[in-house]
Design an enzyme around this catalytic site. Structure first.
Site, PDB file in Angstrom:
ATOM      1  N   CYS A 147       0.840  -1.211   0.000  1.00 15.85           N
ATOM      2  CA  CYS A 147       0.000   0.000   0.000  1.00 15.85           C
ATOM      3  C   CYS A 147       0.870   1.254   0.000  1.00 15.85           C
ATOM      4  O   CYS A 147       0.530   2.256  -0.647  1.00 15.85           O
ATOM      5  CB  CYS A 147      -0.916   0.016   1.227  1.00 15.85           C
ATOM      6  SG  CYS A 147      -2.030  -1.385   1.300  1.00 15.85           S
TER       7      CYS A 147
HETATM    8  C1  BEZ Z   1       0.540  -4.546   1.808  1.00 15.12           C
HETATM    9  O1  BEZ Z   1       0.041  -3.499   1.457  1.00 15.12           O
HETATM   10  O2  BEZ Z   1       1.736  -4.730   1.778  1.00 15.12           O
HETATM   11  C2  BEZ Z   1      -0.333  -5.680   2.253  1.00 15.12           C
HETATM   12  C3  BEZ Z   1      -1.527  -5.399   2.890  1.00 15.12           C
HETATM   13  C4  BEZ Z   1      -2.304  -6.454   3.335  1.00 15.12           C
HETATM   14  C5  BEZ Z   1      -1.884  -7.759   3.126  1.00 15.12           C
HETATM   15  C6  BEZ Z   1      -0.696  -8.013   2.451  1.00 15.12           C
HETATM   16  C7  BEZ Z   1       0.089  -6.962   2.023  1.00 15.12           C
END
Ligand code: BEZ
Length: 212
Positions: free
Chosen positions: A46
């Protein structure tokens, strides 16, 4: 919660965001829009996505598209996380992130897929036309960051096909030849597409991109 489908009116909502309280339609005004959700603050994928969108903002603005992100984390969390995004992605986060702690908007747009995750939003994307209608829906899993070049490519296609009787073929990019809409009769092509056309099959007729 009603299912949202292409062509539906995008549901309107009021939201708390990192740029203040807003009403979605007032935020969009007459622009196109992208509403995209991410699973959670302070997560690695994210962080790269929100930074990338900030870097791409001039490209979205050039296409008259307003961008808004959403997660079910709170405002304080968003504001603290933005500092990390700005530091690590070398950007200024210049668009709002919705703090949807009640999950009202996430449910309105069906962004929580309980068999994937009970709590967090998946990576949804809604492209909304300047008529407030849904033009594209994408759903990615949490583990896969989105390709924002693809979103720009789709917007180019949507805006082109909204104005001309054409469609865009596989892997089309802005500037490539386009497909003449099947509804156009051969005899009407010269007046509508003065740059000429190539009749590969009666149903497959290519022409240079008309607005280039
Ligand atoms: C991420 O944004 O890295 C992420 C968020 C939730 C689950 C897995 C990865």
């Amino acid at each position: 919660m009603a299912t949202i489908r292409l062509g539906d009116l995008a549901p309107n909502f009021d939201a708390k965001t990192t740029k203040g309280d807003l009403n979605f339609y007032d935020y969009l005004q007459d622009s196109w829009g992208i509403l995209f959700s991410h699973p959670a603050d302070f997560t690695p994928v994210c962080t790269t996505e929100l930074g990338t969108v900030a870097n791409y903002l001039p490209e979205f603005t050039k296409r008259n598209v307003k961008v808004i992100a959403l997660s079910v984390d709170g405002l304080e969390s968003h504001l603290a996380w933005i500092k990390d995004i700005e530091e690590t992605q070398n950007v200024s986060l210049n668009y709002p992130i919705i703090a949807d702690e009640t999950k009202e908007i996430a449910h309105l747009y069906d962004m929580i897929h309980p068999n994937a995750n009970e709590t967090f939003t998946v990576r949804s994307v809604f492209i909304i036309g300047n008529d407030k209608k849904i033009k594209l829906i994408l759903t990615y899993p949490a583990s896969t960051g989105r390709n924002f070049d693809e979103l720009l490519r789709v917007i180019d296609s949507l805006q082109l096909t909204a104005n001309y009787s054409v469609a865009t073929p596989a892997n089309w990019k802005d500037g490539d030849d386009v497909v003449i809409a099947p509804a156009i009769k051969d005899e009407d092509i010269p007046s509508k597409f003065p740059k000429g056309f190539n009749r590969i099959k009666y149903y497959l007729r290519m022409t240079p991109q008309p607005n280039k």
